[in-house]
Design a protein around this motif. Structure first.
Motif, PDB file in Angstrom:
ATOM      1  N   LEU A 100       0.857  -1.184   0.000  1.00  0.00           N
ATOM      2  CA  LEU A 100       0.000   0.000   0.000  1.00  0.00           C
ATOM      3  C   LEU A 100       0.889   1.228   0.000  1.00  0.00           C
ATOM      4  O   LEU A 100       1.988   1.199   0.525  1.00  0.00           O
ATOM      5  CB  LEU A 100      -0.930   0.048   1.221  1.00  0.00           C
ATOM      6  N   GLN A 101       0.396   2.247  -0.623  1.00  0.00           N
ATOM      7  CA  GLN A 101       1.091   3.531  -0.512  1.00  0.00           C
ATOM      8  C   GLN A 101       0.150   4.504   0.187  1.00  0.00           C
ATOM      9  O   GLN A 101       0.170   4.612   1.404  1.00  0.00           O
ATOM     10  CB  GLN A 101       1.566   4.015  -1.888  1.00  0.00           C
ATOM     11  N   CYS A 102      -0.725   5.168  -0.568  1.00  0.00           N
ATOM     12  CA  CYS A 102      -1.588   6.149   0.113  1.00  0.00           C
ATOM     13  C   CYS A 102      -2.603   5.490   1.024  1.00  0.00           C
ATOM     14  O   CYS A 102      -3.141   6.117   1.916  1.00  0.00           O
ATOM     15  CB  CYS A 102      -2.282   7.042  -0.905  1.00  0.00           C
ATOM     16  N   GLY A 103      -2.921   4.226   0.764  1.00  0.00           N
ATOM     17  CA  GLY A 103      -3.859   3.512   1.622  1.00  0.00           C
ATOM     18  C   GLY A 103      -5.319   3.779   1.330  1.00  0.00           C
ATOM     19  O   GLY A 103      -6.196   3.291   2.039  1.00  0.00           O
ATOM     20  N   TYR A 104      -5.599   4.513   0.263  1.00  0.00           N
ATOM     21  CA  TYR A 104      -6.999   4.827  -0.013  1.00  0.00           C
ATOM     22  C   TYR A 104      -7.738   3.599  -0.538  1.00  0.00           C
ATOM     23  O   TYR A 104      -8.898   3.372  -0.219  1.00  0.00           O
ATOM     24  CB  TYR A 104      -7.080   5.977  -1.022  1.00  0.00           C
ATOM     25  N   CYS A 105      -7.046   2.785  -1.322  1.00  0.00           N
ATOM     26  CA  CYS A 105      -7.679   1.581  -1.860  1.00  0.00           C
ATOM     27  C   CYS A 105      -7.658   0.435  -0.850  1.00  0.00           C
ATOM     28  O   CYS A 105      -8.329  -0.581  -1.048  1.00  0.00           O
ATOM     29  CB  CYS A 105      -6.950   1.124  -3.126  1.00  0.00           C
ATOM     30  N   CYS A 137      -6.032   0.366  -7.776  1.00  0.00           N
ATOM     31  CA  CYS A 137      -5.013   1.007  -6.964  1.00  0.00           C
ATOM     32  C   CYS A 137      -4.223   1.882  -7.916  1.00  0.00           C
ATOM     33  O   CYS A 137      -3.772   1.419  -8.954  1.00  0.00           O
ATOM     34  CB  CYS A 137      -4.089  -0.012  -6.309  1.00  0.00           C
ATOM     35  N   ARG A 138      -4.092   3.130  -7.582  1.00  0.00           N
ATOM     36  CA  ARG A 138      -3.419   4.044  -8.495  1.00  0.00           C
ATOM     37  C   ARG A 138      -1.965   4.266  -8.076  1.00  0.00           C
ATOM     38  O   ARG A 138      -1.216   4.914  -8.789  1.00  0.00           O
ATOM     39  CB  ARG A 138      -4.212   5.353  -8.501  1.00  0.00           C
ATOM     40  N   CYS A 139      -1.595   3.751  -6.903  1.00  0.00           N
ATOM     41  CA  CYS A 139      -0.236   4.047  -6.412  1.00  0.00           C
ATOM     42  C   CYS A 139       0.725   2.891  -6.619  1.00  0.00           C
ATOM     43  O   CYS A 139       1.807   3.070  -7.151  1.00  0.00           O
ATOM     44  CB  CYS A 139      -0.267   4.355  -4.920  1.00  0.00           C
ATOM     45  N   THR A 140       0.361   1.708  -6.171  1.00  0.00           N
ATOM     46  CA  THR A 140       1.277   0.577  -6.301  1.00  0.00           C
ATOM     47  C   THR A 140       1.194   0.073  -7.737  1.00  0.00           C
ATOM     48  O   THR A 140       0.340   0.503  -8.501  1.00  0.00           O
ATOM     49  CB  THR A 140       0.878  -0.591  -5.380  1.00  0.00           C
TER      50      THR A 140
HETATM   51  S1  FES Z   1      -2.320   2.720  -2.330  1.00  0.00           S
HETATM   52 FE1  FES Z   1      -3.054   4.554  -3.209  1.00  0.00          FE
HETATM   53  S2  FES Z   1      -4.673   3.814  -4.407  1.00  0.00           S
HETATM   54 FE2  FES Z   1      -3.785   1.989  -3.693  1.00  0.00          FE
END
Ligand code: FES
Ligand code: FES
Lengths: 159, 796
Positions: A100-105, A137-140
């Motif tokens: 996870l990065q931002c953790g939103y997903c 997920c837009r970050c990982t």
């Molecule tokens: S961790 Fe940012 S959208 Fe998945």
């Protein structure tokens, strides 16, 4: 506000009785009325999976469901996912793999991952990727999430 | 670079270790705190009515119906805010000639893109505000819309801004060497292509959100903002709302993805702050997905006519291109919408020795949503122009794409030197990166497989990119041009009484792990347990002053400031310890949270005892001892305008010529981001970047009608990469630490997005070229691939 209706629902093991506007969707009800802000909203049209919760053990998109539809049912959100068994193992594996990065997903991702482990449970990367396709997920690069789920399944089978 | 010496190889090192991100635990328990999660007393919700047309005059707005609606507190139009918000202009003085008219947060007389805010309803809930918005009557007088950027400069094209002689915002030419003779020399082979790069956007999973609260009793504005640059926004809110900067506090905590989308000044966010000031109560604005597509900045949107001259032996002799890019009706404030074009001019061809280079970019206004900096600004365009022409040229002279790179890539021992466009380059490793890549991907067997598969009608291709990435910008990037954007960042590191360490930094966290790497650096320098280091970022009231997170600068600049501050604190600790222990500071060190004998490592005193002595029992110290246990250091890059990183990437794809569908089978990336602080974090950053790059190459595009209507405004219509479509991405590193800092980290956040599109485009063309087909338009959708295939069929 329009019409309201009284609902009785078990949320994360707690009995809740509320008057809700008939048009209120489940994600808004959880977030705004109950303060369960771990359920995230990314699209409100059933595509991104950020709002995934469990209703009577089934994963659902809470943005596509009305709050009145959970009358008499049981809802589990990220806050109520027991910190034992596969959920706890997944949390550890997500941390270890940096899934996870931002953790939103992440809350929605965990709910879908638990479902995969319970229903399919094979350490097959392709199947895992397919299962997660309703969770954006837009970050990982997704890879670490797949790795984390594989880890949990493999450790589970070794036991 | 300072005189600080640091041992990166000690047995207890943390820098370079794959430490788990401890602060991610919260997020795994649903305990993040994103802006929309915050509820404040008396808070109202803002809903923006946005222009349904791309260009037109506002004839009238009748808000009376909405004012009487359930739950509505107020309605504001552009005129109502005209005297409250000072208009803003998106130009920078170092981009000579760039022009853009003043912007208002909510349109006043005229709308210039579909999605521009026209009025805002404030109600007790978002739902009530949305209901009431339907009761507002707005009459427009529609004007012709300028949509096609290639026609925006035609004489016959309507003008978007009164008082401007054309729709040109800016143009610049770079001209080095003698391009004309490179192309006229008959011994050289020339390839010429027209590239198209579609508009796409960031699609942060958390939409833009802000809450503004104003306290008239002390003229204090507090803004919770899902964004990347709190100090920049502090300046902007203060300046445009007429407040003192110190009376504006901007807080940016959990941010659900940003990618450059959340580092700009959006009218809706400024309006929310202005209305909070007018009403004296908190206002929340959360964009829904439809609004995100219409109002989050878009990026790319370039058409490039480019040609390359190459000698028979494979040397690049010249590169020339004309680029045009459409930026919407205004240049975005304060970073401007000309930076992407400028980057394309500066970066194209930067990995290679190119003696003759000429490039022009024209930046034009159009009636579409604003275009501005999104992850890897300009890089995907710059890399595709050069690397795709290079592979095309290599194919024509029947040279292997790896071989042609070996011939043309700058030698690893040839730095410092300048790029084709004159940028200062140093400490790059293109040749080593390419060698590592080839090894890692087992190139020869992939080529053998390609031929084998082709016999069965399976078309696979391998494509490469060698790239640079701009990181760690100096003041030459924005500050020099007058923008309120700090290029320096600071860190304050403090020993607390309990023996824990507190770090406060001006770089920000959006999930990439900024806080985790700051902790890792500080724990390493100080010799304390990682779990004892706590980090605060994202609050103008409590952190040092700085630029925030953009241009992959968090690790390189914020990390260096943290290293320097931690080092200074260590000296302070050892000074204090030397007084207490009656030893020389040089005889002491810190290990595992203990002050130890530097030679024998015998424990002398733990940090908590030391801190408690200083804080609680100063009576035990001699009067002349004045210990400090907190240190602040700032850092900026001084020896170059930017630091460059480099990488080599390869894509392996399969193109189905029946459906036009491209499947990415595999992807490899070798990155040289200088010193790697945490491979676990950096690898997934690179993968996430590659996935966004693949998205740009294959799926993502904001489609407009001829009237300037955005056609795909839902996640069902705008395709972002899903787990099932993405390959495993193999990442490796070369570490050439930059000498411009002690830490030596260069940054890595954007490389994947910058490089992957060119690699994928090359791979698709490698799969199709033997059929006589190539494609130079992104995204390479099935439809476009099929029509390229159909064209060759008709040609034959
Ligand atoms: S961790 Fe940012 S959208 Fe998945
Ligand atoms: S918010 Fe429910 S699926 Fe996206």
């Amino acid at each position: 506000m329009g019409q309201t209706k009284k609902i009785k629902v078990m949320v994360n093991g707690e009995r809740i009785e509320r008057d809700v506007a008939v048009r209120t969707n489940l994600s808004d009800f959880l977030r705004n009325d109950l303060g369960l802000t771990g359920t995230h909203v990314g699209c409100e049209h059933g595509v991104c999976g950020a709002c995934t919760v469990r209703v009577n053990g089934q994963t659902v998109r809470s943005c596509l469901m009305l709050a009145v539809q959970v009358d008499d049912l049981e809802v589990t959100t990220i806050e109520g996912l027991a910190d034992t068994g596969p959920v706890s193992a997944l949390r550890d594996a997500f941390l270890k793999r940096n899934a996870l990065q931002c953790g939103y997903c992440t809350p929605g991702m965990l709910a879908s991952a638990v479902e995969y482990i319970e229903k399919i449970g094979e350490p097959d990367r392709k199947k895992i990727r397919e299962h997660l396709s309703g969770n954006y997920c837009r970050c990982t690069g997704y890879q670490s999430i797949v790795d984390a789920i594989c880890d949990v399944i493999q450790v589970g089978t070794e036991k | 670079m300072t005189g600080v010496k640091f041992d990166f190889d000690k047995p207890t090192k943390l820098i370079g270790q794959p430490e788990a991100r401890l602060d991610a635990k919260r997020l795994l328990h649903g305990r993040g705190r994103f802006v929309d999660d915050i509820q404040l007393p008396r808070m109202l919700h803002a809903y923006f009515i946005r222009s349904p047309i791309a260009h037109g005059k506002i004839v009238s707005i009748n808000t009376s119906g909405a004012m009487d609606a359930d739950g509505v507190v107020n309605v504001f139009t552009g005129k109502d805010l005209e005297n409250v918000v000072e208009p803003y202009v998106g130009v920078l003085s170092h981009l000579a000639g760039l022009r853009s008219p003043p912007q208002a947060p909510v349109a006043i007389d005229c709308v210039k893109w579909q999605g521009e805010p026209v009025a805002v309803v404030l109600a007790h809930s978002r739902a009530q505000a949305e209901d009431a918005a339907e009761l507002i009557e707005i009459e427009y007088d529609e004007l012709p819309a300028v949509v096609d950027m290639e026609k925006a400069l035609d004489e016959s094209c309507p003008l978007i801004h009164a008082g401007y002689d054309s729709n040109l915002a800016w143009q610049r030419t770079v001209d080095v060497g003698d391009v004309s003779s490179a192309f006229s020399n008959p011994d050289n082979f020339v390839v010429k292509k027209r590239f198209k790069f579609g508009r796409h956007t960031g699609v942060t999973l958390e939409p833009r959100t802000s809450i503004a609260e104003y306290d008239p009793s002390d003229d204090q504005l507090t803004v919770w903002y899902s964004g990347q640059a709190p100090h920049m926004m502090q300046f902007i809110f203060a300046k445009h709302l007429g407040l003192l900067e110190e009376n504006v506090r901007v807080i940016s905590q959990d941010v659900g993805g940003s990618f450059g989308i959340k580092v700009h000044t959006y009218g809706d966010e400024v309006a929310v702050a202005a209305i909070a000031k007018l009403l004296g109560r908190p206002i929340k604005f959360t964009a829904d997905r439809y609004e995100s597509f219409m109002s989050d900045i878009h990026a790319r949107d370039h058409v490039v006519d480019a040609r390359m001259a190459i000698s028979a032996s494979g040397q690049i002799v010249g590169l020339e291109f004309d680029d045009v890019t459409g930026i919407g009706p205004y240049s975005m404030y304060p970073r401007t919408s000309a930076i992407e074009a400028n980057q394309v001019l500066n970066l194209t061809g930067a990995p290679y020795v190119i003696p003759n280079y000429r490039a022009t970019s024209k930046v034009v206004f159009q009636n579409k949503n604003l275009m501005c900096q999104y992850r890897a600004v300009g890089h995907p365009i710059a890399m595709a122009i050069c690397d795709c022409l290079l592979e095309e040229a290599a194919a024509h002279i029947q040279m292997d794409p790896v071989e042609v790179r070996r011939i043309n890539l700058m030698a690893d021992n040839s730095y410092p030197r300048t790029s084709a466009s004159g940028m200062k380059l140093d400490e790059l490793s293109h040749q080593a990166a390419l060698n590592k890549l080839i090894e890692m991907m087992d190139y020869n067997s992939l080529r053998a497989d390609q031929l084998e598969q082709r016999k069965d009608g399976v078309f696979r291709g391998i494509g490469f990119v060698s790239m640079v990435e701009v990181t760690n910008p100096s003041p030459m990037f924005y500050g020099i041009g007058g923008a309120p954007i700090a290029s320096q960042d600071g860190a304050t590191v403090r020993l607390d009484a309990g023996g824990g360490i507190h770090v406060s930094s001006s770089v920000t966290e959006q999930g990439q792990g900024t806080n985790a790497i700051l902790a890792q650096i500080v724990a390493d320098v100080l010799g304390v347990d990682l779990a004892r280091v706590k980090v605060t970022t994202g609050d103008t009231k409590t952190t040092p002053y700085g630029g925030g997170t953009w241009a992959s600068r968090g690790a390189g600049i914020g990390g260096e400031a943290a290293l320097l501050a931690a080092n200074a604190l260590k000296e302070q600790i050892l000074d204090a310890a030397s007084v207490i222990l009656q030893a020389k500071p040089s005889e002491l060190d810190i290990k595992n949270g203990q002050v130890v004998d530097a030679k024998t490592f015998v424990e002398k005193m733990n940090l908590s005892d030391l801190a408690r002595t200083v804080y609680y029992r100063g009576n035990e110290l001699p009067d002349e001892a004045k210990p400090e246990l907190v240190a602040t250091r700032h850092y900026r890059v001084t020896d170059a305008p930017f630091v460059f990183t480099n990488g080599a990437m390869a894509a392996h794809v399969e193109v189905d010529i029946e459906t036009g569908f491209v499947k990415v089978l595999d992807f490899w990336a070798v990155e040289d981001c200088g010193r790697v602080i945490n491979p676990l974090l950096v690898d997934e950053q690179i993968r996430g970047g590659v996935v966004q790059g693949i998205g740009g190459a294959l799926y993502e595009e904001c489609l407009y009608s001829d009237e300037g209507q955005l056609l795909n405004t839902s996640l069902a219509d705008y395709l972002v990469p899903m787990a099932s479509e993405m390959p495993d991405i193999h990442v490796a590193h070369i570490e050439t630490p930059t000498k411009s800092s002690v830490l030596g980290a260069k940054g890595a956040g954007e490389a994947g997005t910058g490089g992957a599109p060119a690699a994928v485009m090359n791979a698709v063309n490698d799969a199709l070229r033997h059929l006589g087909v190539t494609i130079y338009q992104m995204p390479m959708t099935p439809e476009r691939i099929l029509s390229a295939l159909a064209e060759t069929k008709t040609d034959n």
